[in-house]
Write a protein that holds these residues in place. Structure first.
Motif, short mmCIF file in Angstrom:
data_model
loop_
_atom_site.label_atom_id
_atom_site.label_comp_id
_atom_site.label_asym_id
_atom_site.label_seq_id
_atom_site.Cartn_x
_atom_site.Cartn_y
_atom_site.Cartn_z
N GLY A 220 0.83 -1.19 0.00
CA GLY A 220 0.00 0.00 0.00
C GLY A 220 0.86 1.24 0.00
O GLY A 220 2.08 1.18 -0.21
N ASP A 221 0.25 2.35 0.26
CA ASP A 221 0.88 3.67 0.14
C ASP A 221 2.21 3.74 0.88
O ASP A 221 2.33 3.36 2.04
N GLY A 222 3.21 4.28 0.19
CA GLY A 222 4.55 4.38 0.76
C GLY A 222 4.68 5.35 1.90
O GLY A 222 5.69 5.33 2.62
N SER A 223 3.68 6.21 2.10
CA SER A 223 3.75 7.15 3.22
C SER A 223 3.52 6.46 4.55
O SER A 223 3.91 6.99 5.60
N MET A 224 2.88 5.30 4.54
CA MET A 224 2.65 4.56 5.78
C MET A 224 3.99 4.04 6.31
O MET A 224 4.78 3.48 5.56
N ARG A 225 4.24 4.26 7.57
CA ARG A 225 5.43 3.78 8.26
C ARG A 225 6.71 4.33 7.64
O ARG A 225 7.78 3.74 7.78
N GLN A 226 6.59 5.47 6.95
CA GLN A 226 7.78 6.09 6.36
C GLN A 226 8.43 6.98 7.41
O GLN A 226 8.13 8.16 7.52
N LEU A 227 9.33 6.41 8.16
CA LEU A 227 9.92 7.11 9.30
C LEU A 227 10.94 8.16 8.87
O LEU A 227 11.18 9.12 9.60
N ALA A 228 11.56 7.99 7.70
CA ALA A 228 12.62 8.90 7.27
C ALA A 228 12.48 9.16 5.77
O ALA A 228 13.21 8.57 4.96
N PRO A 229 11.57 10.02 5.35
CA PRO A 229 11.32 10.23 3.92
C PRO A 229 12.49 10.81 3.14
O PRO A 229 12.56 10.65 1.92
N ILE A 230 13.42 11.47 3.83
CA ILE A 230 14.57 12.07 3.14
C ILE A 230 15.71 11.06 3.00
O ILE A 230 16.59 11.20 2.15
N SER A 231 15.68 10.02 3.82
CA SER A 231 16.76 9.05 3.88
C SER A 231 17.13 8.40 2.54
O SER A 231 18.32 8.28 2.24
N PRO A 232 16.18 7.98 1.69
CA PRO A 232 16.58 7.31 0.44
C PRO A 232 17.50 8.15 -0.43
O PRO A 232 18.47 7.63 -1.01
N ALA A 233 17.24 9.45 -0.53
CA ALA A 233 18.10 10.31 -1.35
C ALA A 233 19.52 10.35 -0.81
O ALA A 233 20.49 10.35 -1.58
N ILE A 234 19.64 10.36 0.51
CA ILE A 234 20.97 10.41 1.12
C ILE A 234 21.70 9.09 0.89
O ILE A 234 22.89 9.07 0.55
N HIS A 235 21.00 7.98 1.07
CA HIS A 235 21.61 6.67 0.81
C HIS A 235 22.05 6.53 -0.64
O HIS A 235 23.04 5.85 -0.94
N SER A 275 -1.67 12.56 9.32
CA SER A 275 -0.62 11.95 10.13
C SER A 275 0.26 11.04 9.29
O SER A 275 1.48 11.00 9.44
N ILE A 276 -0.36 10.30 8.35
CA ILE A 276 0.38 9.39 7.49
C ILE A 276 1.24 10.15 6.50
O ILE A 276 2.43 9.85 6.30
N PHE A 277 0.65 11.17 5.87
CA PHE A 277 1.33 11.83 4.76
C PHE A 277 2.25 12.98 5.18
O PHE A 277 3.20 13.29 4.45
N LEU A 278 1.98 13.63 6.29
CA LEU A 278 2.66 14.90 6.57
C LEU A 278 3.62 14.88 7.75
O LEU A 278 4.66 15.54 7.71
N ASP A 279 3.29 14.15 8.80
CA ASP A 279 4.04 14.29 10.05
C ASP A 279 5.47 13.76 9.97
O ASP A 279 6.38 14.32 10.57
N SER A 280 5.68 12.65 9.24
CA SER A 280 7.02 12.04 9.22
C SER A 280 8.05 12.97 8.60
O SER A 280 9.22 12.95 8.98
N LEU A 281 7.64 13.80 7.64
CA LEU A 281 8.57 14.72 7.01
C LEU A 281 9.07 15.76 8.03
O LEU A 281 10.27 16.04 8.11
N ALA A 282 8.14 16.32 8.80
CA ALA A 282 8.54 17.31 9.81
C ALA A 282 9.49 16.71 10.83
O ALA A 282 10.48 17.33 11.23
#
Length: 405
Positions: A220-235, A275-282
Motif C-alpha cells: 500500500g501507500d509508501g507514506s505509511m510507516r515512512q519514518l525517514a522520507p529524506i533518507s533514500p536520497a541520502i543513501h 498523520s500518514i502523509f505529513l508528520d514524518s517529514l517534519a
C-alpha cells in the motif's frame, strides 16, 4: 572527498495534493532558466518519490534528458485532471466499490455473499493504469540511467503482508541496498506496479501485489510507516536535497471554534491521512537538523571517523491550508463520488482534509499549482542559493534554520 555534489529531489505523498509539486517545479525551472540554465538541463541527479509523489518523480525521471519536456507533460496532466483518470467515478463504479465497501463495514455480518470476495477498497483505481501507461516512458528511463543523465530513481511502498517499508530503487551505479529497522531498500526495475502500490492510499485504493525475493507481497501507500522520507536520497548519494512538502510545515494554524461538534468520520479519516502523509517529514527534518548541528561542532578529524555527512536542504511547502482550498472545490467532483463522500462528511469544511487527497479535478489542482509557483517565487533567492554554491542552510517557509544533515 566526493568528486561532485549530487542534488536530490524528494516528492512526498498526498494524493491530489501532489499538484502543488508541479507548481514548485515549474517555478524552479523558470528561475533557473532566467539565470542561464538550459531549459532541457536536468537539475536533479537523484529523484525520490512517495505515493502520488512517486508518480511525479518517475515521470520526471523518464525524461530526465529534457527537463522542460518532462515538466510540460506532467503539467498537462495535472492542469487538466478529472477524477475519472484516477478512479471510477460513475454510478456503477461507485456502487461496486464504495457503496459496497461501506455497506460491508456496517452490515458485513449479514451479507454472507461478500465473505468470500469482499470489496477491496473505497474506490476503484483501475483508470490510473491507463494514465500511467500514457504518461511514462520506461525504456527512456533505462537509457537516461545508463547514460548517466540521472544517477538514481527511488519510490517507496509499504508491505501489508510483511509489515515493513521498502524503497525500490533503480540505478546504473554500484549502490548497495541498505537496511534499517522496519525499512530497507531493494534494487529493482521500477514499473507500473511499484507506482500503483506506492500511491495506494490506505482503505481508499486497493493494495497491489509485487514479488519480492521470489514471493508475492501486497503493498500500500509508501507514506505509511515512512519514518525517514529524506533518507533514500541520502543513501543514494545526495549531498543536498530539495524537498517539496504537501502541508503543515508552513500552513497557518486552523481556527478553533469554541463550540466544536463531534468529529465526522471524514474529519477523523482526514486527520489520520495527514498523520500518514505529513508528520514524518517534519520529524525527519528535525532529526537531520540535529545531526547537522552536531556535525558542525566536530573537528575534521572527528568527522572523518563518522559515516554521517552534512546535507544541505531546501524545503518548500504550502503557505495555505490545502484542506480549506479543497472545501471550495468539492462541488466539482462527479455527483456519485460527491454523494459517497457526503455520506461520511467529506463535503463539509471540517471534513475537507479527506477530500483534499481525492480531488483530482482541474479547478483544485490548478489552484494548487499556482500556490506552488507563488510559494517558490517568493523564495527566489533561496532557490538560486541552493542550486548555486553551497550555503549550508535550510529554508522552511519564511524561516531559515542553519545547519542540517
Amino acid at each position: 572527498m566526493r568528486e561532485q555534489q549530487k542534488t536530490g529531489l524528494i516528492l512526498t505523498g498526498g494524493g491530489a495534493r501532489a499538484a502543488y509539486q508541479v507548481g514548485v517545479l515549474q517555478a524552479v525551472s523558470s528561475i533557473l532558466t532566467e539565470t542561464g540554465w538550459a531549459p532541457e538541463r536536468n537539475p536533479f541527479d537523484i529523484i525520490c518519490g512517495t505515493s502520488a509523489g512517486a508518480i511525479n518523480a518517475t515521470a520526471l525521471a523518464c525524461r530526465a534528458d529534457n527537463f522542460s519536456e518532462s515538466l510540460q507533460r506532467i503539467s498537462q496532466v495535472w492542469e487538466h485532471f478529472e477524477v475519472e483518470q484516477v478512479y471510477r467515478a460513475d454510478s456503477l463504479g461507485v456502487l461496486r466499490s464504495g457503496a459496497k465497501w461501506l455497506s460491508l463495514l456496517s452490515f458485513g455480518w449479514l451479507l454472507r455473499k461478500w465473505h468470500a470476495h469482499p470489496p477491496n477498497a473505497l474506490l476503484d483505481n483501475t483508470p490510473l493504469v491507463t494514465l500511467l501507461h500514457r504518461l511514462l516512458d520506461f525504456p527512456r528511463l533505462d537509457k537516461v540511467l545508463a547514460d548517466g543523465v540521472l544517477h538514481a530513481l527511488a519510490v517507496t511502498a509499504s508491505s501489508y503482508t510483511a509489515g515493513h517499508h521498502i524503497t525500490f530503487y533503480q540505478t546504473s551505479a554500484d549502490i548497495q541496498p541498505w537496511r534499517r529497522m522496519q525499512r530497507f531498500a531493494l534494487q529493482d526495475q521500477i514499473g507500473i506496479d511499484h507506482l500503483l502500490a506506492s500511491s495506494a492510499i490506505p482503505l481508499i485504493f486497493p493494495a497491489t501485489p509485487i514479488y519480492c525475493d521470489g514471493r508475492r507481497e501486497y503493498f500500500g501507500d509508501g507514506s505509511m510507516r515512512q519514518l525517514a522520507p529524506i533518507s533514500p536520497a541520502i543513501h543514494l548519494g545526495a549531498d543536498k536535497v530539495l524537498v517539496v512538502g504537501a502541508g503543515r510545515l508552513t500552513e497557518p494554524p486552523r481556527e478553533i471554534n469554541q463550540s466544536a461538534r463531534y468529529p465526522s468520520i471524514a474529519q477523523i479519516a482526514g486527520h489520520a491521512m495527514s498523520s500518514i502523509f505529513l508528520d514524518s517529514l517534519a520529524v525527519d527534518i528535525e532529526r537531520l537538523n540535529r545531526v547537522n548541528l552536531t556535525l558542525s561542532f566536530l573537528t575534521e578529524e572527528q568527522k572523518a571517523k563518522t559515516p554521517l555527512r552534512p546535507i544541505e536542504m531546501l524545503i518548500i511547502a504550502p503557505s495555505q491550508r490545502l484542506d480549506e482550498i479543497a472545501s471550495r472545490h468539492v462541488g466539482s467532483l462527479p455527483l456519485p463520488v460527491r454523494t459517497l463522500l457526503a455520506g461520511i462528511g467529506a463535503t463539509e469544511i471540517r471534513g475537507a482534509a479527506l477530500a483534499s487527497y481525492l480531488l483530482f479535478e482541474a479547478s483544485y489542482t490548478r489552484e494548487l499549482i499556482e500556490l506552488g509557483k507563488h510559494d517558490t517565487f517568493s523564495h527566489r533567492a533561496d532557490v538560486l542559493a541552493f542550486f548555486g554554491p553551497k550555503n549550508g542552510s535550510i529554508q522552511i517557509g519564511e524561516k531559515i534554520v542553519h545547519g542540517v544533515e
